[in-house]
Design a protein around this motif. Structure first.
Motif, PDB file in Angstrom:
ATOM      1  N   ALA A 124      42.180  43.753  57.451  1.00  0.00           N
ATOM      2  CA  ALA A 124      41.890  42.610  56.582  1.00  0.00           C
ATOM      3  C   ALA A 124      40.850  42.968  55.528  1.00  0.00           C
ATOM      4  CB  ALA A 124      41.409  41.431  57.426  1.00  0.00           C
ATOM      5  N   THR A 125      39.873  43.792  55.915  1.00  0.00           N
ATOM      6  CA  THR A 125      38.849  44.208  54.952  1.00  0.00           C
ATOM      7  C   THR A 125      39.451  45.076  53.852  1.00  0.00           C
ATOM      8  OG1 THR A 125      37.158  44.135  56.688  1.00  0.00           O
ATOM      9  CG2 THR A 125      36.651  45.392  54.693  1.00  0.00           C
ATOM     10  N   VAL A 126      40.314  46.030  54.226  1.00  0.00           N
ATOM     11  CA  VAL A 126      40.925  46.925  53.236  1.00  0.00           C
ATOM     12  C   VAL A 126      41.827  46.140  52.288  1.00  0.00           C
ATOM     13  CG1 VAL A 126      42.560  48.827  52.943  1.00  0.00           C
ATOM     14  CG2 VAL A 126      40.782  48.971  54.697  1.00  0.00           C
ATOM     15  N   VAL A 127      42.631  45.226  52.827  1.00  0.00           N
ATOM     16  CA  VAL A 127      43.513  44.427  51.972  1.00  0.00           C
ATOM     17  C   VAL A 127      42.700  43.550  51.029  1.00  0.00           C
ATOM     18  CG1 VAL A 127      45.250  42.602  51.978  1.00  0.00           C
ATOM     19  CG2 VAL A 127      45.405  44.460  53.631  1.00  0.00           C
ATOM     20  N   VAL A 129      39.558  44.119  49.886  1.00  0.00           N
ATOM     21  CA  VAL A 129      38.940  44.961  48.851  1.00  0.00           C
ATOM     22  C   VAL A 129      39.981  45.390  47.819  1.00  0.00           C
ATOM     23  CG1 VAL A 129      37.787  47.166  48.439  1.00  0.00           C
ATOM     24  CG2 VAL A 129      37.097  45.742  50.377  1.00  0.00           C
ATOM     25  N   ASN A 130      41.187  45.703  48.273  1.00  0.00           N
ATOM     26  CA  ASN A 130      42.262  46.075  47.351  1.00  0.00           C
ATOM     27  C   ASN A 130      42.592  44.922  46.400  1.00  0.00           C
ATOM     28  OD1 ASN A 130      44.642  47.848  46.561  1.00  0.00           O
ATOM     29  ND2 ASN A 130      45.708  46.001  47.255  1.00  0.00           N
ATOM     30  N   ALA A 131      42.669  43.705  46.942  1.00  0.00           N
ATOM     31  CA  ALA A 131      42.966  42.542  46.090  1.00  0.00           C
ATOM     32  C   ALA A 131      41.849  42.297  45.080  1.00  0.00           C
ATOM     33  CB  ALA A 131      43.181  41.308  46.956  1.00  0.00           C
ATOM     34  N   LEU A 132      40.606  42.494  45.498  1.00  0.00           N
ATOM     35  CA  LEU A 132      39.491  42.300  44.576  1.00  0.00           C
ATOM     36  C   LEU A 132      39.489  43.364  43.484  1.00  0.00           C
ATOM     37  CD1 LEU A 132      36.639  41.383  47.094  1.00  0.00           C
ATOM     38  CD2 LEU A 132      37.844  39.850  45.544  1.00  0.00           C
ATOM     39  N   ILE A 138      39.597  35.636  43.977  1.00  0.00           N
ATOM     40  CA  ILE A 138      39.388  35.154  45.337  1.00  0.00           C
ATOM     41  C   ILE A 138      38.131  35.808  45.881  1.00  0.00           C
ATOM     42  CG2 ILE A 138      40.773  36.981  46.364  1.00  0.00           C
ATOM     43  CD1 ILE A 138      41.745  34.960  48.438  1.00  0.00           C
ATOM     44  N   SER A 139      37.429  35.086  46.715  1.00  0.00           N
ATOM     45  CA  SER A 139      36.237  35.653  47.329  1.00  0.00           C
ATOM     46  C   SER A 139      36.622  36.470  48.561  1.00  0.00           C
ATOM     47  CB  SER A 139      35.254  34.541  47.725  1.00  0.00           C
ATOM     48  OG  SER A 139      35.776  33.787  48.802  1.00  0.00           O
ATOM     49  N   PHE A 140      35.682  37.251  49.037  1.00  0.00           N
ATOM     50  CA  PHE A 140      35.944  38.130  50.174  1.00  0.00           C
ATOM     51  C   PHE A 140      36.319  37.322  51.414  1.00  0.00           C
ATOM     52  CE2 PHE A 140      34.534  40.429  53.935  1.00  0.00           C
ATOM     53  CZ  PHE A 140      35.137  41.658  53.767  1.00  0.00           C
ATOM     54  N   PHE A 141      35.552  36.297  51.716  1.00  0.00           N
ATOM     55  CA  PHE A 141      35.785  35.532  52.936  1.00  0.00           C
ATOM     56  C   PHE A 141      37.026  34.648  52.834  1.00  0.00           C
ATOM     57  CE2 PHE A 141      31.185  36.399  53.280  1.00  0.00           C
ATOM     58  CZ  PHE A 141      31.199  37.061  54.499  1.00  0.00           C
ATOM     59  N   GLN A 142      37.382  34.216  51.633  1.00  0.00           N
ATOM     60  CA  GLN A 142      38.636  33.473  51.465  1.00  0.00           C
ATOM     61  C   GLN A 142      39.824  34.356  51.799  1.00  0.00           C
ATOM     62  OE1 GLN A 142      38.410  32.089  47.422  1.00  0.00           O
ATOM     63  NE2 GLN A 142      37.642  30.073  48.001  1.00  0.00           N
ATOM     64  N   SER A 143      39.801  35.600  51.339  1.00  0.00           N
ATOM     65  CA  SER A 143      40.900  36.522  51.626  1.00  0.00           C
ATOM     66  C   SER A 143      40.982  36.838  53.114  1.00  0.00           C
ATOM     67  CB  SER A 143      40.718  37.809  50.818  1.00  0.00           C
ATOM     68  OG  SER A 143      41.733  38.738  51.117  1.00  0.00           O
ATOM     69  N   VAL A 144      39.838  37.105  53.741  1.00  0.00           N
ATOM     70  CA  VAL A 144      39.833  37.385  55.181  1.00  0.00           C
ATOM     71  C   VAL A 144      40.351  36.175  55.961  1.00  0.00           C
ATOM     72  CG1 VAL A 144      38.344  37.874  57.154  1.00  0.00           C
ATOM     73  CG2 VAL A 144      38.008  39.101  55.007  1.00  0.00           C
ATOM     74  N   CYS A 145      39.985  34.980  55.517  1.00  0.00           N
ATOM     75  CA  CYS A 145      40.465  33.756  56.174  1.00  0.00           C
ATOM     76  C   CYS A 145      41.982  33.643  56.088  1.00  0.00           C
ATOM     77  CB  CYS A 145      39.790  32.548  55.530  1.00  0.00           C
ATOM     78  SG  CYS A 145      40.387  30.943  56.115  1.00  0.00           S
ATOM     79  N   PRO A 204      49.673  47.089  50.774  1.00  0.00           N
ATOM     80  CA  PRO A 204      48.718  47.037  51.895  1.00  0.00           C
ATOM     81  C   PRO A 204      49.010  45.903  52.874  1.00  0.00           C
ATOM     82  CG  PRO A 204      47.563  47.330  49.819  1.00  0.00           C
ATOM     83  CD  PRO A 204      48.972  46.997  49.491  1.00  0.00           C
ATOM     84  N   LEU A 205      49.489  44.779  52.368  1.00  0.00           N
ATOM     85  CA  LEU A 205      49.861  43.679  53.268  1.00  0.00           C
ATOM     86  C   LEU A 205      50.999  44.092  54.186  1.00  0.00           C
ATOM     87  CD1 LEU A 205      49.747  40.509  50.981  1.00  0.00           C
ATOM     88  CD2 LEU A 205      48.350  40.943  52.989  1.00  0.00           C
ATOM     89  N   PHE A 206      51.974  44.790  53.609  1.00  0.00           N
ATOM     90  CA  PHE A 206      53.111  45.266  54.390  1.00  0.00           C
ATOM     91  C   PHE A 206      52.646  46.197  55.506  1.00  0.00           C
ATOM     92  CE2 PHE A 206      56.578  48.258  55.180  1.00  0.00           C
ATOM     93  CZ  PHE A 206      57.647  47.404  55.390  1.00  0.00           C
ATOM     94  N   LEU A 207      51.767  47.134  55.188  1.00  0.00           N
ATOM     95  CA  LEU A 207      51.261  48.068  56.201  1.00  0.00           C
ATOM     96  C   LEU A 207      50.421  47.349  57.252  1.00  0.00           C
ATOM     97  CD1 LEU A 207      50.187  51.166  54.050  1.00  0.00           C
ATOM     98  CD2 LEU A 207      52.252  50.884  55.439  1.00  0.00           C
TER      99      LEU A 207
END
Length: 226
Positions: A124-127, A129-132, A138-145, A204-207
């Motif tokens: 989740a962290t790698v995906v 950071v990639n999106a950012l 989107i914020s970091f915690f929104q993506s992790v959520c 990255p989402l697929f992986l």
């Protein structure tokens, strides 16, 4: 000069009295207005006085609503997942790790639990950071959520696969839930990543979800019900 000093001495107490009265009026007005502002703040912070059970039930309803958004992403409200929290992703991650380690061999239980937890957290962290880096709004915690809640279909797949069934059945279940999780996350993340860079965000989402699905299939092979 004596008459002038006498007149000034008589006027000084009167002026001092007026000054004290004015200060009293000013302090009284400021204290009353301050009390009103404090009362307003108390009204805004009314949740501090609510019972603990009501707070817990409100959080549970919030987590349930976000899970429903993942299960039915087409009718989901984007704003619901923008109000991020980490309780739901943490519970889903711990549930998945517990399920997969429950049926693992005794000497591998801790390894399976740690592997699932690390893959989910680091993935989740790698995906995110990639999106950012791709310019995602989107914020970091929104993506992790979002990524954490989208594991929910794979949690359902783990329960079904660990119950048992032929290999083809388990492959079909994991495949359906994998595409369910991936499509749900893309529905939310795709709106926040620039259109010309969405393909770079999909890989990255697929992986990420593929690795989780693969762990489910491996754990299902060691299940006593398979």
């Amino acid at each position: 000069f004596s008459q002038v000093f006498a007149l000034a001495a008589r006027q000084r107490p009167a002026r001092a009295g007026e000054g004290c009265a004015r200060m009293a009026d000013f302090s009284g007005g400021s204290m009353s207005s301050g009390g009103g502002s404090m009362a307003g703040m108390g009204a805004d912070l009314g949740t501090l006085d609510e019972p603990v059970t009501e707070t817990i039930m409100r959080d549970l309803r919030m987590v349930g609503n976000k899970m429903l958004c993942v299960l039915n992403p087409r009718k989901a409200n984007m704003q619901t997942l923008k109000n991020w929290d980490l309780w739901g992703p943490l519970v889903l991650c711990l549930t998945l790790a517990t399920l997969l380690s429950w049926f693992a061999p005794y000497e591998q239980k801790s390894l399976v639990f740690a592997s699932v937890f690390v893959i989910v957290c680091c993935g989740a962290t790698v995906v995110t950071v990639n999106a950012l880096l791709l310019g995602g709004n989107i914020s970091f915690f929104q993506s992790v959520c979002v990524l954490g809640y989208c594991i929910f279909p794979l949690n359902i797949a783990s329960v079904i696969c660990l119950i048992g069934g032929p290999l083809i059945w388990r492959l079909a279940v994991v495949a359906v839930c994998f595409f369910w999780s991936t499509s749900a996350s893309l529905g939310f993340m795709g709106e926040l990543v620039p259109t010309n860079r969405r393909a770079l965000a999909v890989y990255p989402l697929f992986l990420f979800y593929t690795s989780i699905g693969w762990l489910i299939l491996i754990a299902a092979r060691t299940s006593p019900y398979s």
